[in-house]
Scaffold this active site. Structure first.
Site, PDB file in Angstrom:
ATOM      1  CG  HIS A 126      -1.789  -1.211   1.463  1.00 50.16           C
ATOM      2  ND1 HIS A 126      -2.967  -1.317   0.795  1.00 50.16           N
ATOM      3  CD2 HIS A 126      -1.696  -2.546   1.903  1.00 50.16           C
ATOM      4  CE1 HIS A 126      -3.883  -2.397   0.944  1.00 50.16           C
ATOM      5  NE2 HIS A 126      -2.977  -3.239   1.766  1.00 50.16           N
ATOM      6  CG  HIS A 146      -3.722 -10.408   4.223  1.00 50.34           C
ATOM      7  ND1 HIS A 146      -4.888 -10.781   4.150  1.00 50.34           N
ATOM      8  CD2 HIS A 146      -3.993  -9.019   3.757  1.00 50.34           C
ATOM      9  CE1 HIS A 146      -5.982  -9.874   3.899  1.00 50.34           C
ATOM     10  NE2 HIS A 146      -5.059  -8.864   3.596  1.00 50.34           N
ATOM     11  CG  ASN A 162      -6.445   0.012   0.122  1.00 52.72           C
ATOM     12  OD1 ASN A 162      -5.443  -0.039  -0.674  1.00 52.72           O
ATOM     13  ND2 ASN A 162      -6.551  -0.193   1.407  1.00 52.72           N
ATOM     14  NE  ARG A 174      -1.492   3.410   3.724  1.00 55.62           N
ATOM     15  CZ  ARG A 174      -2.374   2.309   4.133  1.00 55.62           C
ATOM     16  NH1 ARG A 174      -3.217   1.769   3.310  1.00 55.62           N
ATOM     17  NH2 ARG A 174      -2.278   1.597   5.175  1.00 55.62           N
ATOM     18  CG  HIS A 214      -1.683   3.193   9.448  1.00 49.65           C
ATOM     19  ND1 HIS A 214      -2.682   3.730   8.522  1.00 49.65           N
ATOM     20  CD2 HIS A 214      -1.784   1.958   9.619  1.00 49.65           C
ATOM     21  CE1 HIS A 214      -3.481   2.532   8.226  1.00 49.65           C
ATOM     22  NE2 HIS A 214      -2.983   1.700   8.545  1.00 49.65           N
ATOM     23  CG  ASP A 269      -5.825  -5.618   0.345  1.00 47.06           C
ATOM     24  OD1 ASP A 269      -6.137  -6.710   1.048  1.00 47.06           O
ATOM     25  OD2 ASP A 269      -4.752  -4.748   0.793  1.00 47.06           O
ATOM     26  CG  ASP A 312      -1.205  -6.045   4.164  1.00 42.15           C
ATOM     27  OD1 ASP A 312      -1.591  -5.129   3.379  1.00 42.15           O
ATOM     28  OD2 ASP A 312      -2.035  -6.358   5.155  1.00 42.15           O
ATOM     29  CG  HIS A 360      -9.074  -8.139   3.064  1.00 44.83           C
ATOM     30  ND1 HIS A 360      -8.150  -7.207   3.511  1.00 44.83           N
ATOM     31  CD2 HIS A 360      -9.741  -8.440   4.187  1.00 44.83           C
ATOM     32  CE1 HIS A 360      -8.026  -7.157   5.006  1.00 44.83           C
ATOM     33  NE2 HIS A 360      -9.176  -7.833   5.375  1.00 44.83           N
TER      34      HIS A 360
END
Length: 421
Positions: A60, A229, A92, A62, A306, A149, A302, A176
Site C-alpha cells: 500500500h 495475508h 484502496n 497510499r 500509518h 483488498d 502487506d 481479502h
C-alpha cells in the site's frame, strides 16, 4: 558492471554457486568467472548472496489520497532498502483505482519510480462489492490484476462474474478474506488477548468461511485467485485440500504472521494491530507448515503505512496495519531459514519467482538476457531494526535483532540502494 565473488542463488533455475555476474545495458549478460575490465563498475560480493530482486505482490503506497502516510516515491525507497525491485500496489486509494482516469494518473507516477511499481485495479466500483469495474479496459491500460483488498466481497454472484472474466483475461484476483459478521474490533484476534483487553476481536472463522467459499468458486470456474495475508491454520488446511482437487489457488503470507502471535498486542499494542490479526501459536505453526510444504507459495508484506498520530490513538480506534518492506527478507532469514524451516533457496523462491508467476510478470530471475534486477545481501550479518526509508515507522519489530542485511539493490542495472555500513 561486474558483481564478483558472490554466492549466486537463482530459484528460477536452481543455480546456487559462487561466481561472478556480468551486466551489460541493464541486462544480465553472463554468469561465470570474469577478469576486471577497466571501465566496469566492480561490486565485490564476497561472503554475500546475489539473488534476483525481490518481488512483493501486496503493498500500500497510499497514493493518491493518503500521501501523508506514504507515496509512490517514498514507498519505492522503502522497497529498494528491503531488496525489492518489483512491487504491486493495491487499489484502496482515494480515489479508488476503479476507473480509467485514476489508473492512468497512478501509472504515470509509478513510471517515474526507481524500481518497477505496478498496480492492481479494484474488482468492484467503489469497493461496494456489487458492480464490476470495466476489467477489459483497466487490464488493457496496465492493471496487472484486480483486488478490493481491505474490503471483503460478500456478493457471491459478483465474485462468480469476476472470476469468469479474470479467467478470460488470464489475470489473478486477490482476495481479502474477512467476513465482518464475525468481527467485533478488527485487527485483534478474538481469543485470550482480546478477552484480557475486554473486547470482542476478529474470529478466525471470519477468514475460514470466505477462504472456503472463494476456493470452491475458483475450482468451479478455473480462475486463478490469491488468498491474501493468510492468518488461520484452518485456512491453510483448506487451501491444501482445494489445491489437491486442482484449483488454481495461491496463498500469500506476511512475515508478521509467521513471526508473531496475538501476544504481541500486549507488548506492542497498536503496532501489532493488523487485518487479519495475529493469531495463536498453533495458527503460526500451521502457517509455517504450509510454507514448508508449498501450500503457501508467496511471502508478501502487506506494507501498510500509518502516521504516528494515527497509531497513538486508543487501541480500538487506531487503524490496522504495519509497514514491512524493509524487514521482510531479514524476518524470513531469521525466523524461517535460521530456525531450519526453509532453505535460503526456498525462501527466495517465495519472494521472487513465485510472486512473479502469479501476476505473469517478467522478473524474479537471473536468467541470461533478463533485466538486471538484483539484491545483494549478507545472510549472516545481524542488525538492530531502527530507522526506515518509509515515511512511516509503524512496526512491531523496532529494536529487534535480525539477520540478513541488504547491501545493494540493483534495478535495471542501476544501483538504487546501497548500505555498506
Amino acid at each position: 558492471m561486474i558483481i564478483k565473488n558472490g554466492r549466486i542463488i537463482d530459484p528460477s533455475s536452481g543455480y546456487n554457486e559462487n561466481a561472478d555476474l556480468l551486466i551489460r545495458d541493464g541486462k544480465i549478460k553472463a554468469i561465470g568467472q570474469f577478469d576486471d575490465i577497466y571501465d566496469d563498475e566492480i561490486i565485490d560480493a564476497e561472503n554475500m548472496v546475489v539473488a534476483p530482486g525481490l518481488v512483493d505482490v501486496h503493498v500500500h503506497f497510499r497514493d493518491p489520497g493518503f500521501t501523508y502516510k506514504e507515496d509512490i516515491q517514498t514507498g519505492s525507497d522503502a522497497a529498494a532498502a528491503g531488496g525489492f525491485t518489483t512491487v504491486i500496489a493495491m487499489a484502496n486509494t482515494n480515489p479508488i483505482i476503479d476507473n480509467e482516469d485514476t489508473l492512468k494518473s497512478v501509472l504515470e507516477k509509478m513510471g517515474k519510480s526507481k524500481i518497477n511499481v505496478h498496480t492492481v485495479a479494484a474488482v468492484t466500483k467503489g469497493f461496494k462489492g456489487e458492480e464490476l469495474v470495466d476489467m477489459d479496459l483497466l487490464y488493457k491500460l496496465g492493471a496487472v490484476g484486480f483486488s478490493d483488498d481491505g474490503i471483503p466481497i460478500n456478493n457471491e454472484a459478483t465474485i462468480l462474474k469476476a472470476m469468469l472474466k479474470a479467467k478470460e483475461l488470464n489475470v489473478p484476483l486477490s482476495f481479502h478474506e474477512e467476513d465482518p459478521n464475525f468481527i467485533g474490533i478488527p485487527g485483534i484476534n478474538d481469543g485470550k488477548v482480546s478477552k484480557r483487553l475486554g473486547i470482542k476481536g476478529a474470529s478466525y472463522v471470519s477468514e475460514d468461511v470466505m477462504v472456503a467459499r472463494d476456493s470452491m468458486l475458483a475450482l468451479y470456474t478455473g480462475a486463478t485467485i490469491d488468498i491474501q495475508h493468510i492468518s488461520s491454520g484452518n485456512s491453510v488446511d483448506m487451501i491444501r485440500f482445494i489445491k489437491g482437487l486442482g484449483a488454481n489457488v495461491y496463498a500469500e503470507v506476511t512475515p508478521h504472521h509467521f513471526s508473531l502471535t496475538e501476544d504481541a498486542v500486549l507488548e506492542h499494542k497498536s503496532l501489532a494491530k493488523m487485518n487479519p490479526p495475529l493469531r495463536t501459536k498453533e495458527d503460526k505453526m500451521r502457517i509455517i507448515e504450509g510454507i514448508k510444504d508449498d501450500t503457501i507459495e508467496i511471502i508478501a508484506t502487506d506494507h501498510a503505512p500509518h502516521s504516528s498520530e494515527e497509531k497513538m490513538r486508543e487501541l480500538t480506534k487506531t487503524p490496522s496495519g504495519i509497514i514491512g518492506l524493509e524487514t521482510s527478507l531479514p524476518l524470513g532469514i531469521t525466523n524461517l531459514v535460521r530456525n531450519g524451516h526453509l532453505s535460503l533457496m526456498k525462501l527466495l523462491e517465495k519472494m521472487t519467482i513465485n510472486p512473479a508467476r502469479l501476476y505473469n510478470l517478467d522478473c524474479g530471475s537471473l536468467s541470461i538476457g533478463s533485466k538486471a534486477d538484483i539484491v545483494i545481501f549478507d545472510d549472516n550479518e545481524s542488525y538492530v531494526v531502527s530507522k526506515f526509508k518509509s515515511k512511516s515507522s509503524n512496526s512491531p519489530f523496532i529494536g529487534e535483532t535480525l539477520y540478513g542485511k541488504v547491501k545493494y539493490t540493483i534495478c535495471g542495472g542501476n544501483i538504487v540502494y546501497k548500505n555498506l555500513k
